[in-house]
Design an enzyme around this catalytic site. Structure first.
Site, PDB file in Angstrom:
ATOM      1  N   LYS A  16      33.990  52.697  41.568  1.00 24.28           N
ATOM      2  CA  LYS A  16      34.831  53.498  41.049  1.00 24.28           C
ATOM      3  C   LYS A  16      34.312  55.034  40.812  1.00 24.28           C
ATOM      4  O   LYS A  16      35.039  55.937  41.108  1.00 24.28           O
ATOM      5  CB  LYS A  16      35.071  52.824  39.538  1.00 24.28           C
ATOM      6  N   LYS A  18      32.380  56.766  42.543  1.00 25.78           N
ATOM      7  CA  LYS A  18      32.721  57.660  43.958  1.00 25.78           C
ATOM      8  C   LYS A  18      33.677  58.116  44.173  1.00 25.78           C
ATOM      9  O   LYS A  18      34.278  59.088  44.201  1.00 25.78           O
ATOM     10  CB  LYS A  18      32.114  57.043  44.951  1.00 25.78           C
ATOM     11  N   ASN A  38      27.875  50.492  28.699  1.00 24.25           N
ATOM     12  CA  ASN A  38      27.982  49.213  29.256  1.00 24.25           C
ATOM     13  C   ASN A  38      28.307  49.636  30.731  1.00 24.25           C
ATOM     14  O   ASN A  38      27.787  49.104  32.007  1.00 24.25           O
ATOM     15  CB  ASN A  38      28.579  47.941  28.964  1.00 24.25           C
ATOM     16  N   HIS A  41      28.259  54.413  36.289  1.00 25.62           N
ATOM     17  CA  HIS A  41      29.121  54.878  37.534  1.00 25.62           C
ATOM     18  C   HIS A  41      27.878  55.723  38.319  1.00 25.62           C
ATOM     19  O   HIS A  41      27.706  56.831  37.652  1.00 25.62           O
ATOM     20  CB  HIS A  41      30.409  55.538  37.067  1.00 25.62           C
ATOM     21  N   THR A 234      33.874  41.204  29.240  1.00 21.47           N
ATOM     22  CA  THR A 234      33.416  42.305  28.355  1.00 21.47           C
ATOM     23  C   THR A 234      34.430  42.232  27.355  1.00 21.47           C
ATOM     24  O   THR A 234      35.407  41.479  27.157  1.00 21.47           O
ATOM     25  CB  THR A 234      33.181  43.784  29.037  1.00 21.47           C
ATOM     26  N   THR A 294      23.236  49.801  37.494  1.00 22.05           N
ATOM     27  CA  THR A 294      23.029  51.328  37.192  1.00 22.05           C
ATOM     28  C   THR A 294      22.636  51.240  35.915  1.00 22.05           C
ATOM     29  O   THR A 294      21.724  52.021  35.306  1.00 22.05           O
ATOM     30  CB  THR A 294      24.348  52.239  37.335  1.00 22.05           C
ATOM     31  N   LYS A 326      32.195  50.122  50.447  1.00 17.25           N
ATOM     32  CA  LYS A 326      30.891  49.480  50.774  1.00 17.25           C
ATOM     33  C   LYS A 326      31.237  48.680  51.904  1.00 17.25           C
ATOM     34  O   LYS A 326      30.447  47.614  52.267  1.00 17.25           O
ATOM     35  CB  LYS A 326      30.235  48.825  49.868  1.00 17.25           C
ATOM     36  N   SER A 404      35.633  53.221  51.968  1.00 20.98           N
ATOM     37  CA  SER A 404      34.186  53.873  52.279  1.00 20.98           C
ATOM     38  C   SER A 404      33.329  53.455  52.926  1.00 20.98           C
ATOM     39  O   SER A 404      32.991  52.273  52.906  1.00 20.98           O
ATOM     40  CB  SER A 404      33.934  54.001  50.517  1.00 20.98           C
TER      41      SER A 404
END
Ligand code: GDP
Ligand code: IMO
Ligand code: MG
Length: 415
Positions: A16, A18, A38, A41, A234, A294, A326, A404
């Protein structure tokens, strides 16, 4: 004007950051509406890596205003640290006075409760997200606007500690005394007061005056508190509808919805993941995709694209199109699999059941290709990759609008 929305389609980390960074160059305002630190990015610009947790990914557009909406749970400590990566953000970043505070005791509760759950743990990020949202819903939370009166907030928090003493004791969590707490709150105020605002009005004014707004989702649809793989989710509404409550928008304010999805699938933490690959292929996806979190650095679980889950997510969010991320990570595989149905009690289904725990994936195989890395046009893609993308569109009933092929902003194909 209407606000365009970016939403994660899988279990987060789809890329997200990028896409928001890339699109943000054309927007006046970028807003976060839910989640907290949490989120992680990652953005690469000219070989420099930025890791954002709370600050919207529009921060690298020198002209965009960035908003942290009321639906976010804000860790003052985390955002203060994150802000240090940038020159002054005054006038560029605004935090809703209604955003709930995620304070140090929330993380301690999160970690203590996860420990108590043993092998039933959710595998949270340990950042206090669940406890902060629980306090909000329980109506015992504190909001960013309250930071402006340190003394009063200090008294309120001490009162909360006293009322919940038994719980803190059972969890073996020590709470700060008056002096320590007040010192912390004064520091938060000094650093954050210039950023606290009535962001609902700011967003309305921007829309009403024809400004372009981009809404940046955090986490992903399958982690949504209502529609995800509960309880392994979450604590916020990660779907497009959540962006309305999290910013004070109404459904008619939402324009184009873009779902961000990896060309394969990953998940961090525990919970069902039907197309997870436990063999060499899963390992290779993790290595080629550098699949480490990350936020926590944890290895992400890897597997194949799940078209059933993606179709479900696309419908839930009202996706106009998907950004397929990706694709290059699939380079060099001889065979690429896609989960096209689930098997449950000997029966094949093509919809998402409420409980994914006992489903088995039904795969369709696609022929692999040599290289897509760095491709910037549809024509540059190998025939097999184009066929794979067309099949994803058919299987998910959603058009692919962007592809991408590397972490770099420029290695993106617009269709
Ligand atoms: P987010 O949470 O959805 O913003 O995603 P993360 O930043 O947590 O994880 C996505 C990772 O993939 C980041 O390290 C990105 O730099 C990287 N990434 C994004 N798009 C691509 C791509 O097309 N190819 C490759 N190889 N990496 C990508
Ligand atoms: P971005 O925005 C991937 C996962 C955690 C855990 C579950 C609950 O970078 O896509 P929490 O700490 O939120 O209570 O943990 O949700 N999780 C994420 N997984 N990407 C994220 O954010 C995530 N945020 C939370 O790993 O399984
Ligand atoms: Mg992430």
């Amino acid at each position: 004007m209407k606000a365009d929305l970016i939403v994660g389609i899988q279990w987060g980390d789809e890329g997200k950051g990028k896409i928001v960074d890339m699109l943000a160059q054309k927007y006046d305002m970028v807003c976060r509406s839910q989640g907290g630190h949490n989120a992680g990015h990652t953005i690469w610009v000219d070989g420099v890596r930025y890791a954002l947790h709370l600050i919207p990914s529009g921060v690298l557009n020198p002209k965009a205003i960035n908003i942290i909406g009321n639906g976010v749970v804000l860790s003052p400590e985390s955002i203060i640290k994150e802000m240090e990566q940038f020159d002054s953000l005054e006038g560029k970043l605004f935090i809703s006075d209604k955003a709930h505070l995620n304070l140090p005791y929330h993380a301690l509760i999160d970690q203590a409760k996860e420990k108590l759950k043993g092998d039933k743990a959710i595998g949270t990020t340990g950042k206090g997200i669940g406890p902060a949202y629980s306090d909000k819903i329980n109506r015992v939370g504190f909001r960013a606007g309250e930071l402006l009166d340190s003394e009063k907030l200090c008294n309120s928090i001490l009162e909360f500690f006293a009322q919940n003493r038994a719980i803190f004791d059972v969890l073996e969590i020590s709470t700060p005394g008056r002096e320590e707490l007040l010192g912390l709150l004064v520091e938060y105020k000094e650093k954050l007061a210039p950023f606290i605002a009535n962001t609902t009005n700011m967003v309305w004014d921007a829309l009403d005056s024809g400004k372009k707004i981009l809404l940046e989702g955090a986490q992903g649809t399958l982690l949504d508190i209502d529609h995800g793989t509960y309880p392994f989710v979450t604590s916020s509404s990660t779907v497009s509808a959540g962006a309305c409550t999290g910013l004070g928008l109404n459904p008619k304010d939402i324009g184009k919805v873009t779902g961000i999805v990896k060309a394969y699938c990953t998940r961090v933490g525990n919970g069902p993941f039907p197309s997870e690959d436990f063999g060499e292929d899963g390992k290779r996806l993790g290595e080629q995709g550098h699949e480490f979190g990350t936020t926590t650095g944890r290895a992400r679980r890897c597997g194949w694209f799940d078209a059933v889950a993606c179709r479900y997510s696309s419908r839930l969010n009202g996706c106009d199109e998907l950004s397929l991320m990706k694709l290059d990570v699939l380079d060099g595989f001889d065979e690429i699999k896609v989960c096209v149905a689930y098997e449950i009690d000997g029966e094949e289904i093509e919809y998402m059941p409420s409980d994914l725990e006992s489903v088995k994936p039904v795969y369709r195989s696609f022929k692999g290709w040599e290289k897509t890395e760095g491709a910037r046009s549809w024509e540059e893609l190998p025939k097999e990759a184009r066929e794979y993308i067309r099949a994803i569109e058919t299987l998910t009933s959603t058009k692919v609008g962007m592809i991408s092929t590397s972490p770099d902003r420029n290695d993106t194909i617009l269709l």
